[in-house]
Design a protein around this motif. Structure first.
Motif, short mmCIF file in Angstrom:
data_model
loop_
_atom_site.label_atom_id
_atom_site.label_comp_id
_atom_site.label_asym_id
_atom_site.label_seq_id
_atom_site.Cartn_x
_atom_site.Cartn_y
_atom_site.Cartn_z
N LYS A 297 106.35 19.98 29.78
CA LYS A 297 105.15 20.75 30.11
C LYS A 297 105.54 22.12 30.66
N PRO A 298 104.84 23.18 30.31
CA PRO A 298 105.12 24.49 30.89
C PRO A 298 104.80 24.50 32.38
N VAL A 299 105.68 25.09 33.17
CA VAL A 299 105.58 25.07 34.63
C VAL A 299 105.50 26.50 35.16
N TYR A 300 104.60 26.72 36.12
CA TYR A 300 104.44 28.03 36.75
C TYR A 300 104.42 27.82 38.27
N LEU A 301 105.04 28.74 38.99
CA LEU A 301 105.16 28.60 40.44
C LEU A 301 104.26 29.60 41.16
N TYR A 302 103.36 29.04 41.96
CA TYR A 302 102.38 29.83 42.71
C TYR A 302 102.80 29.85 44.18
N GLY A 303 103.53 30.88 44.57
CA GLY A 303 104.05 30.96 45.93
C GLY A 303 103.28 31.94 46.79
N TYR A 304 102.02 31.63 47.03
CA TYR A 304 101.15 32.56 47.78
C TYR A 304 101.60 32.76 49.22
N ASP A 305 102.36 31.81 49.77
CA ASP A 305 102.81 31.91 51.17
C ASP A 305 104.33 31.83 51.28
N TRP A 306 105.02 32.29 50.27
CA TRP A 306 106.47 32.15 50.21
C TRP A 306 107.17 32.78 51.41
N LYS A 307 106.76 33.97 51.81
CA LYS A 307 107.43 34.65 52.92
C LYS A 307 107.37 33.82 54.19
N GLU A 308 106.20 33.25 54.46
CA GLU A 308 106.04 32.45 55.68
C GLU A 308 106.71 31.08 55.54
N TYR A 309 106.50 30.44 54.39
CA TYR A 309 107.01 29.08 54.19
C TYR A 309 108.53 29.04 54.19
N SER A 310 109.16 30.03 53.55
CA SER A 310 110.62 30.03 53.43
C SER A 310 111.31 30.30 54.77
N LYS A 311 110.56 30.78 55.76
CA LYS A 311 111.12 30.96 57.09
C LYS A 311 111.18 29.63 57.84
N LYS A 312 110.33 28.67 57.44
CA LYS A 312 110.25 27.40 58.13
C LYS A 312 111.09 26.31 57.47
N ARG A 313 111.25 26.40 56.15
CA ARG A 313 112.00 25.40 55.41
C ARG A 313 113.17 26.02 54.67
#
Length: 376
Positions: A297-313
């Protein structure tokens, strides 16, 4: 960690081992116990392994102990009694299969005849876990990990591909030779055209509207900030042309985000089943991208909060560079890519082939070999 809390944890571990000494007086049987706190129901992976054991007519009994741990006082007390059941079956079984950290498995001293198999609960590798998370905002402290003997006593830890072996060495702090390249059994189904066709037909029979339009499946990971999650979903919904697409929302089991929109389809099926019936999959920081990739299946990544999320995980790969697909915080770019069929299936298939390596004979069969001591 405060001294009182550390002392309490040590006392609990000591008491559990005392009880376990009594339980180990019971005889061992040809039995495999499957333990999970990821869900209250038997997982498809456990089911497939059990089916394989039954097909072999090996004479083994199987027991499934699946129960999520609730954080309320009543829930924790209830889970304490549930752990007593786990301890009894650990004392009387020849093999235990777990899909996450299990307290009794790690803190108790087991009989030498017990084989402990950690299959983990996600295909592929995405976020850091276990010891690799110590010091992170959502990780345990070194003291907790040491007292609770986190991820100890494993005979085998199964991995979807040796491309992630360093991540497993870091997360489990396990010997290299105990890590085996065997993905979760659900990979057997996701690569089966027959299964994918039957699952799609089953859902269309139940929901005929799925056959009238193309189906977009959205599978986000869990966020503690539900307000931000709801806003992210609303922006994605606003970008969709509902005259052309059905939108299936599959929230994380822990999510309480509420979206009141009659156009959204919330279907009572597992992520794997919904992937099989979908035409496009939108996710973010979830290992569902591997499941979708196996199903082509075609996959697309929706990272609307990437800047905040990547600081926590912390992550085991750079989602912005390592996954060969669109990664954006703009939902309109994703929907346009879907409209234009903008997706490189060949390159994504190579990414999946590298990170999910299915053994000859299938994953369930390979795990059954480990349980029965028939590893080739």
């Amino acid at each position: 960690m405060r001294a009182v809390k550390k002392l309490a944890m040590k006392c609990v571990v000591y008491a559990m081992n005392g009880v376990y000494c009594v339980l180990k007086l019971f005889p061992v049987r040809k039995k495999a116990v499957f333990i999970s706190r990821q869900t209250d129901e038997i997982s498809v992976d456990f089911r497939l392994i059990i089916d394989e054991l039954e097909a072999r007519r090996c004479g083994w009994k199987t027991v499934v102990l699946a129960k999520r741990m609730r954080k309320s006082i009543a829930g924790m007390v209830e889970y304490g009694f549930h752990m007593l059941r786990q301890m009894y079956h650990l004392a009387t079984s020849r093999a235990v299969i777990i899909d996450g950290y299990c307290v009794p498995v790690s803190v108790l001293k087991h009989k030498k005849c017990l084989t402990v198999i950690q299959i983990w609960h996600a295909i592929g590798c995405m976020k850091k876990f276990g010891y690799a998370m110590i010091g992170d905002e959502v990780g345990n402290s070194e003291d907790v990990a040491r007292i609770m003997k986190m991820h100890k006593n494993y005979d085998y830890a199964l991995i979807s591909s040796y491309s992630f072996v360093n991540d497993y060495l870091e997360g489990f702090r396990i010997e290299r030779e105990k890590i085996l390249q065997i993905p979760l059994p659900k990979a057997d189904l996701l690569t089966s055209e027959e299964y994918l066709r039957k699952q799609r037909d089953k859902l269309i029979e139940r929901y005929p509207q799925l056959a009238e339009k193309r189906n977009i499946l959205y599978c986000p990971t869990f966020r503690k900030d539900e307000t931000a999650a709801e806003e992210g979903i609303r922006k994605l919904i606003a970008a969709i042309d509902f005259n052309r697409y059905n939108f299936i929302y599959n929230p994380h089991p822990n999510s309480k985000a509420k979206i009141d929109d009659s156009r959204i389809m919330n279907l009572p099926y597992s992520t794997m089943e919904l992937v099989a019936a979908s035409d496009y999959v939108i996710s973010d920081y979830s290992s569902v991208i591997y499941e979708a990739g196996l199903a082509k299946k075609p996959v697309y990544l929706y990272g609307y909060d990437w800047k905040e999320y990547s600081k926590k995980r912390s992550f085991n790969l750079d989602l912005t560079k390592d996954v060969p697909t669109i990664f954006t915080d703009d939902p309109e770019k994703i929907i346009k890519a879907i409209d234009d069929d903008e997706f490189d299936y060949e390159i994504f298939a190579k990414f999946i082939d590298k990170n999910v390596v299915i053994p000859d004979g299938g994953c369930a069969s390979a795990i059954a070999d480990l349980i029965l001591g028939e590893r080739k």
